[in-house]
Structure formats: C-alpha cells, structure tokens
Design an enzyme around this catalytic site. Structure first.
Site, short mmCIF file in Angstrom:
data_model
loop_
_atom_site.label_atom_id
_atom_site.label_comp_id
_atom_site.label_asym_id
_atom_site.label_seq_id
_atom_site.Cartn_x
_atom_site.Cartn_y
_atom_site.Cartn_z
N GLY A 1 -5.10 -1.95 5.05
CA GLY A 1 -4.28 -3.08 4.58
C GLY A 1 -4.95 -4.43 4.82
O GLY A 1 -5.07 -5.25 3.92
N ARG A 2 -5.43 -4.65 6.03
CA ARG A 2 -6.01 -5.97 6.35
C ARG A 2 -7.42 -6.15 5.79
O ARG A 2 -8.02 -7.21 5.95
CB ARG A 2 -5.98 -6.21 7.86
CG ARG A 2 -6.65 -5.13 8.68
CD ARG A 2 -6.26 -5.25 10.15
NE ARG A 2 -6.75 -4.13 10.94
CZ ARG A 2 -6.14 -2.96 11.05
NH1 ARG A 2 -5.03 -2.74 10.39
NH2 ARG A 2 -6.65 -2.00 11.80
N LYS B 1 8.03 -0.94 12.42
CA LYS B 1 8.64 -0.41 11.19
C LYS B 1 9.74 0.59 11.54
O LYS B 1 10.77 0.65 10.89
CB LYS B 1 7.57 0.22 10.29
CG LYS B 1 6.60 -0.80 9.69
CD LYS B 1 5.63 -0.22 8.66
CE LYS B 1 4.68 -1.28 8.12
NZ LYS B 1 3.78 -0.86 7.06
N LYS C 1 0.84 -1.20 0.00
CA LYS C 1 0.00 0.00 0.00
C LYS C 1 0.88 1.25 0.00
O LYS C 1 0.69 2.16 -0.79
CB LYS C 1 -0.91 -0.04 1.23
CG LYS C 1 -1.86 1.13 1.33
CD LYS C 1 -2.84 0.93 2.47
CE LYS C 1 -3.61 2.20 2.78
NZ LYS C 1 -4.60 2.03 3.83
N GLU D 1 10.52 -5.01 4.51
CA GLU D 1 10.56 -6.41 4.09
C GLU D 1 10.23 -6.53 2.59
O GLU D 1 10.93 -7.20 1.83
CB GLU D 1 9.54 -7.25 4.88
CG GLU D 1 9.84 -7.43 6.35
CD GLU D 1 9.25 -6.30 7.21
OE1 GLU D 1 8.98 -5.20 6.69
OE2 GLU D 1 9.04 -6.55 8.41
N HIS E 1 -6.03 -33.51 17.81
CA HIS E 1 -4.90 -34.33 18.28
C HIS E 1 -3.80 -33.46 18.87
O HIS E 1 -2.68 -33.91 19.04
CB HIS E 1 -4.36 -35.18 17.13
CG HIS E 1 -5.39 -36.14 16.62
ND1 HIS E 1 -5.50 -37.42 17.10
CD2 HIS E 1 -6.39 -35.98 15.73
CE1 HIS E 1 -6.52 -38.02 16.48
NE2 HIS E 1 -7.08 -37.16 15.66
N GLU F 1 -5.26 -7.00 14.96
CA GLU F 1 -4.72 -5.70 14.57
C GLU F 1 -5.82 -4.64 14.63
O GLU F 1 -5.56 -3.47 14.87
CB GLU F 1 -4.12 -5.78 13.16
CG GLU F 1 -2.95 -4.84 12.94
CD GLU F 1 -2.19 -5.16 11.66
OE1 GLU F 1 -1.20 -5.89 11.74
OE2 GLU F 1 -2.59 -4.68 10.60
#
Ligand code: G6Q
Length: 547
Positions: A267-268, A512, A206, A212, A384, A353
């Site tokens: 973003g999410r 960041k 964005k 990263e 399990h 978030e």
C-alpha cells in the site's frame, strides 16, 4: 547469523562511536578543507551533501562492513528479482517493476509482470486523455471539473503528496481533492466545493474492505444519486482502483472502470501503480510517466552502484549510525519548498509503517532500536516553531534538508532568501556557537558584568547536529520520482540491517479489527461487552453527552 548486534561489525561500530564522541563536526571541517567534496554524491539529478555528519572514512568503512555482513547486496537482488521477501504475507515486493522503463522482463512466479503493468498504464493513459480533454462526460453530459480520490493510508498519502508537490503541472480546469477520514466533516467539507454533474470519484483501496474508504464511498454514491436522481449515474462518475475486482463489482462499479494492481505492491509503495491515477489525471500521463522515469533512474543506481557510492545505502547507514550507536530516536525531514510540505507526513508512513517493527524476520524480539520517529515540516515555518529544540534542546536529531535550486514561482529575491535560510540552518546546526563566540557577541552589544554572565549560557549553541542536504535543480516530476525512490530504498536498507520485514503492517490490521468491536455498542445494536473501566467510562460519557 543471530542478532545483528552480536556481530563483530556491530561491536566495532559501538567502539567507534565511543572513540569519536569527542570530535565535533566543526573540528572535522577545520581539519579537512576537502571534506565536502569527499562526502558528496550526485545521482538521478539529486545532489547529496552528507559531509555534515559525524563520520570519517573509517566510520564509513565500518558501516559498509555491517551492510555486507547482513548480505545487503543479496537482499537488493532478492527484492528486484521478485523473491518472496515479505514472508509474513508471502508476497514479493515489486514496486520497482511498476516503474521499470526498460524492455527487460520482471519475473514473479515464473511469470513476466511487465505486460500487465503496461496494459494498466495504457488503460490509465486512455482514461486520463478522455477526462482531461472533456471527452469523458458525466451523467448529464457535462465534463469533469472535480476529481475526488477516496482512500486512506497508502491509497491516499502518496497521491495526495505528489499532487500537491507538482502543483505547477496541474490541469487548469481540474481540481483534485482527497477524502480519507471517517470523520464526516472531511467528506462534507469537500463535497461542498463540488457539483455532482462535474465530479468524478476514484475509490482507491487495495483490499476494497477498508471501513473508512467504503463508508465514504457509499456516502459519496448516495450524494451523487440523490442529486442526479438516477442510479445509472454511478457508471459515469465512479471508477475504482483495487486488487479485488469482485468486491469492486459488488459495489456497483462497471468492470470497464476498474483499474487493477497486484498483491506484490505494498500500500505505502503503491503511488507508482494505478493508485497514481489521481496524479496522472491532475498532471497528465506524460508527467506521471516522468515521475516513474525519475524513480527508475534511482532504482537502477540503487541496484547497480557499489555500496560505497550508493546514495540510498549511504543515507541508510548514516541513519543506523545515529539510531543504533548515537541513541537518536527521531529524524527530521525539512523541505525548504512549500509544495513539499506534505513530504514529512508521507515519509512518516513509508518509514514508520515499514520499520516500526520489534521482531526479526524469524520472529525473535530485537535487542536494538529499529525505525526512528520521523517528523518535520516545511523548513522556514519550522524555524519559527520547533527548530529551537534541534538547536538547543537535549535530543540528538539528525536532519534532512531538501531544496530546489530554482523556483517554479520566482518573485524578487525570495528564492535566494529561502535558500539562504536552508543553508544557514544546516551550517548553524553543524557549527553551533561556542562560549567564546557567545561572549564576544554579547560584549559587542554592550552587555557586561553580571548581566553578561547571566545571559551567556542561554546564548550558547552546542552545534555538532548532523544533517544531510539534498539539492535538486527544480521540483519536476522526474526529480520528485527520484527523491521518493531514494527514501524508499533507504528504508529498505535499514530494514535489512535491522533484520526485520519492512513490508508487512500487522499494527495497521489491529486498528481495522478493533473499531468493529465497539461500533455495534455505540449503535446500540449490541449490549455492552466487558471493557476496561476507562473505555467503559468513555462510552458512558459519550452516551450522556450525545445530543
Ligand atoms: C500501507 C498500509 C495501509 C493501507 C491502508 C488502506 O502500506 O497497508 O496504510 O494502505 O490501510 O488499505 P486499502 O488500500 O486496502 O484500503
């Protein structure tokens, strides 16, 4: 209105929890054979059975009163109509416009956003067709076989999860990969499977400033140019998705290969925008549009249904009931579907978030618990592993069971076995196994006397663990769209009740900033600044260990 926990509606719920504490779910089912019918909703192809919750009509009425006390209906309208509800970033929240399948305009600052959304969708459709049919060629004239999305957080988790969930719809000759981690192993181990001449990179960011993503994008660019021996190859192998076209151009990506979105898409919440390009490439534009349609159907339901019948509202209120009155601190997401195995990780970001906040919209410290810890895994695997703690541990953990009635890959009775496991677990969590039942079971196994008494406490299950079951006919793009929109709106409703801003993420921004301080010291471009002794000790240890 002051803090929501000081309202009479909140106080009434507190008292209600205390009064109802002694009534178990098993008793509720015995007392009311119609219970499942009364606590069930069917919307956008999703059946929600919420009868295995510690509620009755009065509790629901009190929860709905709380929702009205915070003007939930007003806030829903504020979001859909493009008001600046993300106040700390001064932004509207309009991911619902991205999947608006009607001809109705959506206004943002007196400007209809629908034409620009349609323009990007058309740009995506054209690109998707060209790549999927092999018309789009790489630098050496070969068709694309590998798509690599480079992005992180909201620019990764949604498309990654949706591509995995919709595996049966994949193009037979396209493989989609996702690189997010700054750890070079992620890049290295992915590129190993790809040939440069057949690989298309999507740089999804964005802001186009994320360390990263940009570092991995530069490394990928280097890999490509080294292999193909020509800088001009970038134009045939790189596209970008961003709100920041200046930075994308500076990276060297042709403006014709840029897909836009806008600052009113969080973003999410962005998989519905051009960030969904890897999805559209993988499953085709038609299926991507079905995903949007499914979400839109849920949006319409959420916007128009009375709160009593409103699926996201009911799910949200049940969560509030356990978090704020039952002291539950976590919530388990348990999909009985191998292709939904990444759903818990995706929802972890969307929920935590959004609602992992400690101050109200007006900046006061909240005096109550906000967003729960979300976790989970594909159901049968979880059985399990961690279900033991849900059955017999000391935490109250409300669960969401998710299952499709039909498998895309039927094999013998395996789907029936999957369904049986899912239904058996929610039933067992609700009923438990009491003292008498456990004793009888042991006696039937021939265990008696001291041995029985010693074993008995370990064989008792308290039950009374609340759960929702969400059932769909089949995991199609449309159903998945509806399911994701359901959770998005649930999170929104909870944020409104908690009086927080669900749409900013200052905690992410901190990370960041911080990485940028220590890196120059590791690279020895800058002498050491003052750190605490632990951080300093770890930096020194790293210097000693590095080869
Ligand atoms: C999501 C967050 C965060 C964001 C990533 C990537 O809501 O804001 O997860 O998506 O930090 O940001 P960029 O897309 O700007 O690279």
């Amino acid at each position: 209105m002051g803090q929501v926990c000081r309202t009479p509606e909140w106080q009434a719920l507190n008292e209600q929890w205390q009064e109802q504490a002694g009534i178990t779910l098993r008793q509720r089912f015995t007392a009311d054979p119609q219970r499942a019918e009364r606590y069930r909703l069917h919307q956008a192809g999703i059946l929600l059975d919420y009868s295995k919750n510690r509620i009755d009509d009065q509790t629901l009425a009190l929860l709905l009163r709380l929702a009205r006390a915070v003007d939930l209906e007003g806030w829903i309208e504020r979001m859909f109509s493009g008001q600046t509800i993300n106040t700390t970033e001064e932004r509207a929240v309009l991911h619902t416009a991205l999947r608006n399948r009607t001809r109705q305009p959506v206004w943002h600052n007196q400007h209809n956003v629908m034409p620009q959304i349609h323009q990007v969708l058309a740009q995506m459709a054209d690109f998707v067709t060209r790549v999927r049919t092999g018309q789009w060629r790489g630098h050496t004239g070969q068709p694309i076989h590998h798509i690599i999305n480079i992005g992180i957080g909201g620019s990764d988790l949604g498309p990654r999860m949706v591509c995995q969930a919709l595996t049966p719809y994949h193009h037979p000759h396209l493989q989609t990969h996702f690189i997010s981690n700054i750890d070079s192993s992620h890049l290295h181990q992915t590129l190993k499977h790809c040939t440069p001449a057949n690989t298309l990179f999507i740089i999804a960011s964005k802001t186009f400033t994320t360390q990263e993503t940009l570092t991995n994008a530069h490394a990928a660019r280097h890999w490509l140019i080294t292999a193909l021996g020509d800088e001009t190859a970038v134009a045939h192998h790189f596209v970008a998705i961003s709100t920041n076209s200046q930075r994308v151009t500076a990276f060297g990506i042709d403006p014709a290969n840029q897909f836009r979105f806008w600052d009113w898409v969080g973003g999410r919440y962005s998989l519905w925008s051009a960030i969904g390009l890897p999805i559209a490439l993988t499953i085709g534009m038609e299926h991507f549009e079905q995903l949007l349609t499914g979400a839109h159907t849920m949006d319409q339901h959420f916007r128009t249904a009375p709160l009593e019948q409103n699926m996201p509202v009911i799910l949200a209120l049940l969560g509030i009931w356990y978090t704020n009155f039952g002291n539950a601190t976590s919530h388990a997401i348990l999909p009985y579907d191998q292709n939904l195995r990444s759903l818990p990780a995706y929802l972890q970001q969307t929920d935590m978030e959004s609602n992992g906040k400690r101050v109200t919209r007006t900046g006061e410290l909240v005096e109550y618990t906000t967003g729960p810890i979300l976790w989970g895994a594909a159901g049968t695997d979880g059985q399990h592993a961690f279900y033991q703690l849900i059955h017999q541990g000391t935490h109250l953990i409300p669960c969401d069971f998710i299952i499709a009635a039909n498998s895309h890959n039927p094999l013998g009775n395996q789907h029936q076995m999957l369904l049986a496991n899912c239904l058996a677990q929610s039933e067992a969590l609700m009923r438990g196994k009491n003292h008498q039942e456990a004793r009888q079971e042991l006696e039937e196994q021939g265990i008696r006397g001291a041995a029985l008494e010693a074993l008995l406490p370990h064989k008792i299950f308290p039950g009374n663990v609340p759960s929702n079951t969400l059932m769909i006919d089949r995991l199609t793009p449309q159903r998945l769209g509806a399911l994701l929109a359901l959770y998005e709106h649930k999170i929104f409703v909870q944020g409104i009740i908690w009086q927080i801003n669900s749409f900013d993420q200052w905690g992410v921004e901190l990370g960041k900033q911080l990485a940028g301080v220590i890196l120059p010291e590791l690279l020895e471009q800058q002498s050491h600044t003052e750190h605490d002794s632990s951080t300093q000790g770890l930096i020194t240890a790293w210097h000693q260990l590095r080869e």
